[in-house]
Design an enzyme around this catalytic site. Structure first.
Site, PDB file in Angstrom:
ATOM      1  N   GLU A 179       0.833  -1.212   0.000  1.00  0.00           N
ATOM      2  CA  GLU A 179       0.000   0.000   0.000  1.00  0.00           C
ATOM      3  C   GLU A 179       0.859   1.251   0.000  1.00  0.00           C
ATOM      4  O   GLU A 179       2.015   1.231   0.379  1.00  0.00           O
ATOM      5  CB  GLU A 179      -0.944   0.015   1.200  1.00  0.00           C
ATOM      6  CG  GLU A 179      -0.355  -0.427   2.528  1.00  0.00           C
ATOM      7  CD  GLU A 179       0.750   0.441   3.070  1.00  0.00           C
ATOM      8  OE1 GLU A 179       0.652   1.692   2.940  1.00  0.00           O
ATOM      9  OE2 GLU A 179       1.714  -0.104   3.626  1.00  0.00           O
ATOM     10  N   GLU A 322       4.468  -0.525   1.983  1.00  0.00           N
ATOM     11  CA  GLU A 322       4.688  -0.792   0.561  1.00  0.00           C
ATOM     12  C   GLU A 322       4.534  -2.264   0.199  1.00  0.00           C
ATOM     13  O   GLU A 322       4.473  -2.613  -0.974  1.00  0.00           O
ATOM     14  CB  GLU A 322       6.077  -0.337   0.087  1.00  0.00           C
ATOM     15  CG  GLU A 322       6.384   1.121   0.266  1.00  0.00           C
ATOM     16  CD  GLU A 322       7.781   1.493  -0.222  1.00  0.00           C
ATOM     17  OE1 GLU A 322       8.487   0.627  -0.799  1.00  0.00           O
ATOM     18  OE2 GLU A 322       8.176   2.652  -0.010  1.00  0.00           O
TER      19      GLU A 322
END
Length: 354
Positions: A179, A322
């Site tokens: 994300e 991430e």
């Protein structure tokens, strides 16, 4: 399963089956035949059994892997909850697409694809490798009202499911949740409080590295968000729509979609686990398809995993997001599968078992 699920989610939920117990037993028999004391490889053996149960194959082939990085902005950044400005979300999306972020480096080493999805970035982005599925340009400020409508949350979930379906059709068998969204530890903590029963002191952490004064302010923002939105703790979709983020909703779809396609989903850190918590409350049958990669330094992550019933594979003191921790766990998953396939058995090696 949550009652009164929307038809879109009900359809996905209906395709999620229990893990294949016969494949798990066959994997266990194989593990017990290898030249080692029973259970001595610990979580590697647990991962091997889980992979077998997920895929229905005693010795699964898991070479095709992808990390799906969902990206979205957050209106709550107006409250000054992050050490970074919201513009960084769009800038980091371009960094992912150009291959320069930490998750890109780790994915290259793990032999995994990075798929970046714009589900809610507050900017106009264009790139040949960008999966453009924007629902809206960022969420509302949860300290003043709902993040999004229920229909928008469902649409974002659908995005995640659709991206997984496309990749699964092309042969991907393992997914990682990633994300990007400046400010997204704030809605994640709010979701944890709403669904997990924690206090702001237990759930709200430093995110990108805020100081003590801003941490106290951030806790106050989350308290206001919970008061303003009056979430029904029995309704995970209500919590997601009122408190969450578009990228969090997208990851709920990734998790449900992976389970529906009998694919293992490796969960990253705090934000990804907020999505996993919502997914597990919406459709409990998806939880056995999740593998927790690591324990984040972000406050509340351990409680989040406990609420789902997951135990992290590794402890690396990471808090980047991430999908970095999940991609690191790909190496351990590969090791588990390779051990089953390449390690000698007591019989083949001529080693006494007693």
């Amino acid at each position: 399963m949550t009652t009164n699920l929307p038809s879109e989610i009900q359809e996905i939920a209906s395709r999620i089956r229990p893990l294949d117990e016969e494949a798990i037993r066959a994997a266990q028999a194989r593990l017990d035949s290898l030249t080692k004391p029973p259970g001595s490889l610990g979580k590697l053996e647990a991962a091997a059994r889980q992979a077998a149960g997920v895929t229905g194959e005693a010795m699964p082939e898991l070479s095709r892997k992808a990390v799906i990085v969902m990206a979205g902005d957050h209106g709550v950044c107006e409250e000054g909850v992050s050490a970074f400005p919201p513009e960084v979300t769009a800038q980091m999306v371009l960094n992912f697409l150009h291959g320069g972020a930490a998750v890109n480096v780790l994915a290259r080493h793990a032999g995994a694809d990075v798929v970046c999805v714009d589900v809610g970035v507050n900017a106009d982005l264009s790139h040949p490798r960008l999966v453009a599925r924007k629902i809206r340009r960022g969420t509302g400020n949860i300290a003043r009202g709902p993040a999004m409508s229920r229909d928008e949350a469902i649409a974002a979930i659908r995005v995640g499911c659709d991206v997984v379906a496309e990749l699964a059709a092309a042969g991907t068998r393992v997914f990682a949740t990633g994300e990007m969204g400046i400010g997204n530890t704030t809605p994640s903590a709010a979701i944890l409080i709403a669904l997990g029963g924690l206090t702001p002191e237990q759930a709200v952490g430093r995110g990108t590295g805020i100081d003590d004064a801003r941490l106290l302010h951030k806790r106050g923002v989350v308290e206001r968000a919970l008061a303003v939105n009056a979430v029904d703790p029995r309704d995970p979709l209500d919590a997601l729509a009122k408190l969450g983020g578009l990228e969090i909703a997208g990851l709920v779809g990734v998790i449900l979609g992976a389970a529906a396609h009998r694919a293992l989903v490796v969960v990253d850190g705090f934000i990804s686990s907020a999505a996993a918590l919502v997914a597990s409350r919406l459709v409990p049958a998806c939880a056995p398809y999740m593998l927790a990669s690591h324990l984040s330094l972000e406050q509340g992550h351990g409680s989040m995993l406990e609420a789902i019933g997951l135990s992290p594979m590794i402890h690396m003191d990471m808090r980047l997001g991430e999908g970095t921790g999940a991609v690191l766990a790909f190496h351990f998953l590969d090791a588990a599968v390779r051990l089953m396939g390449e390690m000698a058995t007591f019989e083949s090696a001529g080693v006494s078992q007693q």
